[in-house]
Design an enzyme around this catalytic site. Structure first.
Site, short mmCIF file in Angstrom:
data_model
loop_
_atom_site.label_atom_id
_atom_site.label_comp_id
_atom_site.label_asym_id
_atom_site.label_seq_id
_atom_site.Cartn_x
_atom_site.Cartn_y
_atom_site.Cartn_z
N LYS A 33 4.02 0.32 7.80
CA LYS A 33 3.99 1.90 8.18
C LYS A 33 2.83 2.26 9.11
CE LYS A 33 6.52 3.52 4.07
NZ LYS A 33 6.74 4.62 2.94
N SER A 47 -14.83 10.89 -1.24
CA SER A 47 -14.92 10.94 0.15
C SER A 47 -13.68 10.70 0.76
CB SER A 47 -15.93 9.95 0.52
OG SER A 47 -15.47 8.52 0.11
N ARG A 81 -10.52 9.34 -7.30
CA ARG A 81 -11.35 8.48 -7.75
C ARG A 81 -12.65 8.39 -6.79
NH1 ARG A 81 -9.27 2.69 -9.17
NH2 ARG A 81 -9.23 2.58 -6.98
N LYS A 106 16.06 -0.86 -1.99
CA LYS A 106 17.46 -0.27 -2.28
C LYS A 106 17.85 0.55 -1.08
CE LYS A 106 16.08 0.96 -7.00
NZ LYS A 106 16.75 -0.29 -7.84
N TYR A 166 8.81 5.02 -8.95
CA TYR A 166 10.05 5.06 -10.04
C TYR A 166 10.10 3.62 -10.67
CZ TYR A 166 12.26 2.63 -6.16
OH TYR A 166 12.82 1.82 -5.43
P1 ATR Z 1 -0.99 3.66 -1.12
O1 ATR Z 1 -0.62 3.30 0.37
O2 ATR Z 1 -0.08 3.30 -2.13
O3 ATR Z 1 -1.24 5.11 -1.20
P2 ATR Z 1 -3.80 3.20 -1.07
O4 ATR Z 1 -3.90 3.58 0.52
O5 ATR Z 1 -4.45 1.86 -1.07
O6 ATR Z 1 -2.31 2.63 -1.24
O7 ATR Z 1 -4.19 4.44 -2.03
C1 ATR Z 1 -4.31 4.02 -3.44
C2 ATR Z 1 -4.63 5.43 -4.01
O8 ATR Z 1 -4.40 5.13 -5.54
C3 ATR Z 1 -6.22 5.69 -3.88
O9 ATR Z 1 -6.34 7.09 -3.87
C4 ATR Z 1 -6.91 5.09 -5.08
O10 ATR Z 1 -8.00 5.61 -5.42
P3 ATR Z 1 -9.46 5.20 -4.57
O11 ATR Z 1 -9.38 5.94 -3.34
O12 ATR Z 1 -10.60 5.63 -5.31
O13 ATR Z 1 -9.29 3.86 -4.43
C5 ATR Z 1 -5.83 5.23 -6.02
N1 ATR Z 1 -5.95 4.41 -7.27
C6 ATR Z 1 -5.60 3.15 -7.32
N2 ATR Z 1 -5.81 2.78 -8.51
C7 ATR Z 1 -6.16 3.95 -9.48
C8 ATR Z 1 -6.40 3.91 -10.61
N3 ATR Z 1 -6.54 2.80 -11.64
N4 ATR Z 1 -6.80 4.98 -11.12
C9 ATR Z 1 -7.03 6.04 -10.25
N5 ATR Z 1 -6.61 5.97 -9.03
C10 ATR Z 1 -6.44 4.80 -8.51
#
Ligand code: ATR
Length: 280
Positions: free
Chosen positions: A76, A165, A162, A26, A226
């Site tokens: 990014k 660490s 989740r 967008k 969104y």
């Molecule tokens: P982004 O660039 O969108 O932040 P990312 O760096 O892969 O993508 O991070 C995704 C985040 O969403 C992480 O915090 C991930 O948790 P983990 O670090 O444990 O992998 C979280 N995440 C993704 N799917 C999830 C789910 N179904 N429930 C809870 N947390 C989720």
């Protein structure tokens, strides 16, 4: 790549957004609306760049006289690495969404966090001062917004993830500026004033498994994602009678306004553009 930019009018400043995929973006509509509103002589176009072609595309943009580009998924971090100068916010974010090309330098900034903060402050009257903030997730999206949230001086910031660490690693990145708390989802046991969902769970219509006790009648829930419908996270908040539920469309418009300001030194009004996008 940059050959797609119309160079026939050398008086028009050239901008764009780079990503893969990009057709859904967008940003061109938002920036064109800003340009019209503020009467700036500029063009702004979407550019699909191959996953391994980012650096070459940037070199092409610079040699074609492009003034700046926004950067979206998956580039990014590459934009952060290619920048020769970084704002403090971008440095801590480890990611850049706004590049400016000037006098041989590549300036990198990240306006995502300010976009979120400005949306909450200016469009919803939310004052961070003294508030307890829970941030769900510890990935790139969350790292990108923490700096500006810290600047607003909330009473506390807790990152729940989740994988604990990863939350602890983020805490360390910002340790000089703020003492962030970390938690696993199931250990959360108090209410928060603001709950920001920065996990990618919403992309799959999933909900991070957090206890309902975090939501009170005054809590504001903010989903950084969104969609045309109410997001899964916000549906959950509404079922629990949260004070307010907000999705990330306003953040998208506000981060664009900040990028526009960096490039053009004019801050566009955002209400009209937001309302138009919401109605579509
Ligand atoms: P982004 O660039 O969108 O932040 P990312 O760096 O892969 O993508 O991070 C995704 C985040 O969403 C992480 O915090 C991930 O948790 P983990 O670090 O444990 O992998 C979280 N995440 C993704 N799917 C999830 C789910 N179904 N429930 C809870 N947390 C989720």
């Amino acid at each position: 790549m940059a050959g797609l930019i119309d160079m026939s009018n050398t008086n028009v400043a050239k901008y764009g957004v780079v990503g893969n995929p990009i057709s859904h973006s967008k940003s061109p509509a938002i920036h064109q609306a800003f340009a019209l509103q503020t009467q700036q002589d500029m063009c702004y176009k979407p550019f699909l760049v191959s996953v391994d072609g980012f650096e070459q595309a940037i070199a092409d943009f610079i040699s074609s006289g492009v003034s700046g580009v926004n950067v979206t998924v998956p580039f990014k971090e590459k934009a952060w690495a290619i920048a020769t100068k970084l704002s403090k916010c971008a440095e801590l974010a480890g990611a850049v969404n706004t590049l400016s090309f000037k006098d041989g330098d590549i300036f990198g900034d990240n306006t995502d966090g300010l976009g979120l903060v400005n949306d909450l402050k200016n469009n919803y009257g939310f004052d961070f001062e003294g508030k307890t903030v829970l941030v769900l997730g510890a990935g790139g999206a969350v790292r990108g917004v923490l700096g500006p949230i810290i600047q607003e001086n909330p009473a506390s910031i807790t990152i729940a993830n989740r994988t604990l660490s990863k939350a602890e690693q983020l805490k360390q990145v910002f340790a000089k500026d703020y003492s962030i708390s970390t938690s696993g989802f199931s250990d959360l046991d108090t209410r928060f004033d603001l709950i920001i969902n920065g996990t990618s769970a919403s992309l799959n219509n999933e909900l991070p498994p957090i206890p309902e006790v975090v939501v009170g009648s005054h809590s504001v829930l903010y989903d950084m994602m969104y969609s045309n419908q109410t997001t899964t996270f916000n549906q959950w908040g509404q079922a629990l009678n949260a004070g307010n539920t907000i999705d990330g469309l306003g953040m998208l418009v506000e981060q664009a306004a900040e990028a526009f300001y960096i490039w053009r030194a004019i801050r566009p009004a955002t209400h009209e553009v937001f309302a138009k996008l919401r109605s579509q």
